[in-house]
Write a protein that holds these residues in place. Structure first.
Motif, PDB file in Angstrom:
ATOM      1  N   SER A  88      75.405-101.367-137.556  1.00 46.84           N
ATOM      2  CA  SER A  88      76.743-101.749-138.269  1.00 46.84           C
ATOM      3  C   SER A  88      77.806-101.184-137.390  1.00 46.84           C
ATOM      4  CB  SER A  88      76.869-101.236-139.500  1.00 46.84           C
ATOM      5  OG  SER A  88      76.848 -99.591-139.586  1.00 46.84           O
ATOM      6  N   ASP A  91      78.498-103.471-134.216  1.00 44.70           N
ATOM      7  CA  ASP A  91      79.117-104.637-134.699  1.00 44.70           C
ATOM      8  C   ASP A  91      80.551-104.207-135.154  1.00 44.70           C
ATOM      9  OD1 ASP A  91      76.795-105.770-134.755  1.00 44.70           O
ATOM     10  OD2 ASP A  91      76.603-106.011-136.673  1.00 44.70           O
ATOM     11  N   LYS A  92      81.223-103.216-135.581  1.00 47.43           N
ATOM     12  CA  LYS A  92      82.451-102.975-135.843  1.00 47.43           C
ATOM     13  C   LYS A  92      83.072-102.788-134.658  1.00 47.43           C
ATOM     14  CE  LYS A  92      84.507 -99.548-138.760  1.00 47.43           C
ATOM     15  NZ  LYS A  92      84.336 -97.949-139.487  1.00 47.43           N
TER      16      LYS A  92
END
Ligand code: MN
Length: 128
Positions: A88, A91-92
């Motif tokens: 995550s 992705d961020k």
């Protein structure tokens, strides 16, 4: 000599990484928080930025968004550095505009190959 802007608030990480990059032939300029990182990028126009994500004043995600939304700095490649290997986080970082991503503690040979790949890409872009 390619110039790298290292944005990192941890003094030990900053000193160690800048020394190792200088030994490899890079010129290194440094900033200690996201806001001064943005200002340094604008004034120094580095060939590449290594951006810690967890930074005071302005975090690395927001600093990256600002740099990527301005014409003068939007083509400077940015590699996100975070202490978390979570997807995550990756992705961020990519969503905010980072061109690549690496985890800390830095493994120098791996980071150098990412730096070299991005520098090669951006030089190609500048060719006539
Ligand atoms: Mn940090």
């Amino acid at each position: 000599m390619p110039k790298i802007l290292l944005v990192e608030d941890n003094e030990m990480n900053r000193d160690m990484l800048s020394r190792r990059l200088e030994r490899k032939g890079y010129a290194v300029v440094m900033a200690m928080d996201g806001e001064s990182g943005v200002m340094m990028a604008q004034s120094e126009m580095p060939d590449l930025i290594l951006m810690d994500m967890s930074l005071p004043v302005l975090d690395g995600w927001e600093a990256t968004r600002r740099l990527k939304s301005e014409g003068a700095t939007q083509n400077i490649p940015i590699i996100a550095l975070t202490a978390h290997a979570m997807s995550s986080d990756r992705d961020k970082a990519l969503e905010s505009g980072c061109n690549d991503y690496d985890t800390k503690p830095v493994e120098l040979s791996r980071l150098l190959s990412k730096i070299e790949a991005l520098l090669k890409d951006s030089n190609k872009g500048e060719a006539p």
